[in-house]
Design a protein around this motif. Structure first.
Motif, mmCIF file in Angstrom:
data_model
loop_
_atom_site.group_PDB
_atom_site.id
_atom_site.type_symbol
_atom_site.label_atom_id
_atom_site.label_comp_id
_atom_site.label_asym_id
_atom_site.label_seq_id
_atom_site.Cartn_x
_atom_site.Cartn_y
_atom_site.Cartn_z
ATOM 1 N N VAL A 7 1.499 -4.749 10.137
ATOM 2 C CA VAL A 7 0.363 -5.675 10.167
ATOM 3 C C VAL A 7 -0.627 -5.303 9.060
ATOM 4 N N GLN A 10 0.608 -6.518 5.852
ATOM 5 C CA GLN A 10 0.446 -7.969 5.763
ATOM 6 C C GLN A 10 -1.005 -8.314 5.421
ATOM 7 N N VAL A 11 -1.960 -7.635 6.060
ATOM 8 C CA VAL A 11 -3.375 -7.862 5.764
ATOM 9 C C VAL A 11 -3.640 -7.582 4.288
ATOM 10 N N LEU A 75 -9.069 -14.566 8.318
ATOM 11 C CA LEU A 75 -7.989 -13.620 8.629
ATOM 12 C C LEU A 75 -6.907 -14.313 9.441
ATOM 13 N N SER A 76 -7.318 -15.008 10.482
ATOM 14 C CA SER A 76 -6.363 -15.681 11.364
ATOM 15 C C SER A 76 -5.576 -16.746 10.610
ATOM 16 N N MET A 79 -3.137 -14.878 8.202
ATOM 17 C CA MET A 79 -2.205 -13.990 8.899
ATOM 18 C C MET A 79 -1.282 -14.777 9.819
ATOM 19 N N TYR A 83 -6.790 -12.843 14.859
ATOM 20 C CA TYR A 83 -7.190 -11.454 14.714
ATOM 21 C C TYR A 83 -8.702 -11.331 14.765
#
Length: 130
Positions: A7, A10-11, A75-76, A79, A83
């Motif tokens: 994760v 990925q961020v 972010l959400s 991603m 989040y």
């Protein structure tokens, strides 16, 4: 730990897009997130991404309701899942380092380790020090 590392990676890969999305909506927040070394993702706990910032003042600023909402929305979006985030000042991180996770992250960057993970569909469980 491996899921959290994935994760985090990925961020890191979408972070520039997240920043550009924030920039389009709130230039002041964008400057706050990119100035003096910027903000960087350092940990993941459940669906919360922990960011390291330079100082407590930055923590207070980005954790206010409006900046928080915008950061979490971007972010959400990038991603592909919801989040939340929290921020810690650099000094706090030095006092409470998550060394094992950091070691795993660094190990995953090694081309030989990457190849082994892909070939054997493996996970890193620990890192031995030389």
């Amino acid at each position: 730990d491996n899921a959290a590392v994935a994760v985090l990676e990925q961020v890191e890969s979408v972070w520039e897009e997240v920043l550009q999305g924030i920039r389009a909506r709130d230039r002041t927040l964008y400057v706050l997130l990119t100035s003096s070394g910027g903000v960087k993702p350092i940990d993941v706990k459940d669906n919360e991404i922990v960011f390291e910032v330079q100082n407590d003042w930055q923590v207070k600023k980005i954790e206010q309701p409006n900046p928080r909402r915008l950061i979490e929305t971007m972010l959400s979006k990038y991603m592909g899942a919801n989040y939340r985030f929290s921020a810690v000042a650099e000094a706090q991180r030095r006092e409470n380092p998550n060394m094992r996770r950091e070691q795993i992250r660094n190990s995953r960057k090694d081309p030989h380790v990457k190849a082994a993970i892909n070939i054997f569909d493996a996970d890193i469980i620990d890192v031995e020090q030389e």
